[in-house]
Design a protein around this motif. Structure first.
Motif, short mmCIF file in Angstrom:
data_model
loop_
_atom_site.label_atom_id
_atom_site.label_comp_id
_atom_site.label_asym_id
_atom_site.label_seq_id
_atom_site.Cartn_x
_atom_site.Cartn_y
_atom_site.Cartn_z
N ASP A 274 4.92 11.23 -2.08
CA ASP A 274 5.54 11.60 -0.81
C ASP A 274 4.74 10.94 0.32
O ASP A 274 3.76 11.52 0.80
CB ASP A 274 5.56 13.12 -0.67
N PHE A 275 5.15 9.75 0.72
CA PHE A 275 4.38 8.93 1.66
C PHE A 275 4.71 9.32 3.10
O PHE A 275 5.64 8.81 3.72
CB PHE A 275 4.67 7.44 1.44
N LYS A 276 3.93 10.28 3.62
CA LYS A 276 4.01 10.69 5.01
C LYS A 276 2.73 11.47 5.31
O LYS A 276 2.09 11.99 4.39
CB LYS A 276 5.24 11.58 5.27
N PRO A 277 2.34 11.56 6.58
CA PRO A 277 1.16 12.38 6.90
C PRO A 277 1.36 13.81 6.38
O PRO A 277 2.41 14.41 6.60
CB PRO A 277 1.08 12.34 8.42
N GLY A 278 0.41 14.30 5.63
CA GLY A 278 0.52 15.61 5.00
C GLY A 278 1.19 15.56 3.64
O GLY A 278 1.15 16.52 2.89
N GLY A 279 1.81 14.42 3.32
CA GLY A 279 2.43 14.23 2.01
C GLY A 279 1.37 14.02 0.95
O GLY A 279 0.21 13.72 1.25
N LYS A 280 1.78 14.15 -0.30
CA LYS A 280 0.82 14.04 -1.40
C LYS A 280 1.38 13.18 -2.52
O LYS A 280 2.59 12.96 -2.59
CB LYS A 280 0.50 15.43 -1.95
N TYR A 281 0.46 12.75 -3.38
CA TYR A 281 0.88 12.13 -4.63
C TYR A 281 -0.13 12.47 -5.71
O TYR A 281 -1.27 12.81 -5.43
CB TYR A 281 1.08 10.62 -4.50
N GLU A 282 0.34 12.44 -6.95
CA GLU A 282 -0.50 12.63 -8.11
C GLU A 282 -0.41 11.37 -8.96
O GLU A 282 0.67 10.81 -9.12
CB GLU A 282 -0.04 13.83 -8.93
N MET A 283 -1.57 10.98 -9.50
CA MET A 283 -1.62 9.74 -10.28
C MET A 283 -2.60 9.90 -11.42
O MET A 283 -3.62 10.61 -11.29
CB MET A 283 -2.04 8.59 -9.37
N SER A 284 -2.29 9.26 -12.54
CA SER A 284 -3.21 9.18 -13.67
C SER A 284 -3.60 7.74 -13.89
O SER A 284 -2.75 6.84 -13.80
CB SER A 284 -2.55 9.72 -14.95
N LEU A 285 -4.87 7.53 -14.16
CA LEU A 285 -5.40 6.23 -14.57
C LEU A 285 -5.81 6.38 -16.03
O LEU A 285 -6.50 7.34 -16.39
CB LEU A 285 -6.60 5.84 -13.72
N PHE A 286 -5.41 5.43 -16.86
CA PHE A 286 -5.68 5.50 -18.29
C PHE A 286 -6.59 4.35 -18.72
O PHE A 286 -6.31 3.18 -18.42
CB PHE A 286 -4.38 5.44 -19.09
N GLN B 259 -3.93 -0.23 -7.52
CA GLN B 259 -4.97 0.80 -7.38
C GLN B 259 -5.66 1.11 -8.71
O GLN B 259 -6.52 1.96 -8.78
CB GLN B 259 -4.38 2.08 -6.78
N VAL B 260 -5.28 0.41 -9.74
CA VAL B 260 -5.82 0.66 -11.08
C VAL B 260 -6.85 -0.42 -11.40
O VAL B 260 -6.51 -1.58 -11.57
CB VAL B 260 -4.67 0.65 -12.12
N PRO B 261 -8.13 -0.04 -11.49
CA PRO B 261 -9.17 -1.05 -11.71
C PRO B 261 -9.18 -1.62 -13.13
O PRO B 261 -8.79 -0.96 -14.08
CB PRO B 261 -10.47 -0.30 -11.42
N LEU C 143 0.82 -1.21 0.00
CA LEU C 143 0.00 0.00 0.00
C LEU C 143 0.86 1.26 0.00
O LEU C 143 0.39 2.34 -0.39
CB LEU C 143 -0.92 0.02 1.23
N ALA C 144 2.10 1.16 0.44
CA ALA C 144 2.98 2.31 0.58
C ALA C 144 4.00 2.44 -0.55
O ALA C 144 4.74 3.41 -0.59
CB ALA C 144 3.72 2.22 1.92
N ASP C 145 4.04 1.48 -1.45
CA ASP C 145 5.04 1.46 -2.52
C ASP C 145 4.44 2.00 -3.82
O ASP C 145 3.47 1.43 -4.33
CB ASP C 145 5.54 0.04 -2.72
N PRO C 146 4.99 3.09 -4.39
CA PRO C 146 4.39 3.66 -5.59
C PRO C 146 4.33 2.71 -6.79
O PRO C 146 3.35 2.73 -7.54
CB PRO C 146 5.27 4.89 -5.90
N LYS C 147 5.33 1.88 -6.98
CA LYS C 147 5.30 0.91 -8.10
C LYS C 147 4.17 -0.10 -7.92
O LYS C 147 3.50 -0.48 -8.87
CB LYS C 147 6.65 0.20 -8.24
#
Length: 153
Positions: free
Chosen positions: A44-56, A31-33, A21-25
């Protein structure tokens, strides 16, 4: 606002599930249905951290994306992280559609069970532009993929 909750037993200890759940790869896969593909742009895996993701969406799929042609892009903030137990994210879709503007909350809970972990993913405040049944179907698919990654199948 709509809510959904789905659970799946995964034959692995909570620590092992949490790592996926914590690994971006790993996230780009689980997480891609369905037949969609994913790409994380920033993580950026930490409280208050963020990430951006695209699903295609696949080329053969006639679905119009929420953010553009065949793309659903979102930004997520880690609201709470309790290692091996819980992750809470606030998700914003990158879309001009007013029905997709509300922040959606995703909570992942890990509960140890005999020889494994019960993983529950709950969504709250699902925007009007997202059908709860589609969200639920996508979550079921994601939980199946998470199990395959963690169980090594």
């Amino acid at each position: 606002m709509a809510e959904t909750t789905n659970s799946k037993f995964i034959n692995a200890p909570p620590h092992q599930v949490f790592q996926a759940l914590a690994d971006p790869k790993s996230i780009e896969v689980w997480q891609v249905p369905g037949d969609m593909t994913g790409k994380i742009h920033h993580f950026d895996f930490k409280p208050g951290g963020k990430y951006e993701m695209s699903l295609f969406y696949p080329d053969a799929d006639n679905t119009q994306g929420k953010s553009g042609d065949k793309e659903d892009k979102f930004a997520a903030e880690f609201v709470e992280i309790i290692p091996d137990k819980k992750i809470v994210e606030k998700i914003h879709f990158d879309s001009g559609d007013p029905n997709l503007q509300d922040a959606m909350i995703m909570q992942i809970d890990l509960a140890p069970e005999s020889k494994g972990t019960n993983v529950t993913i709950s969504f709250k405040n699902i925007p009007q532009g997202v059908k709860p049944e589609d969200n639920e179907e996508g979550t079921i698919s994601s939980l199946e993929k998470l199990a395959q990654i963690v169980e090594g199948k």
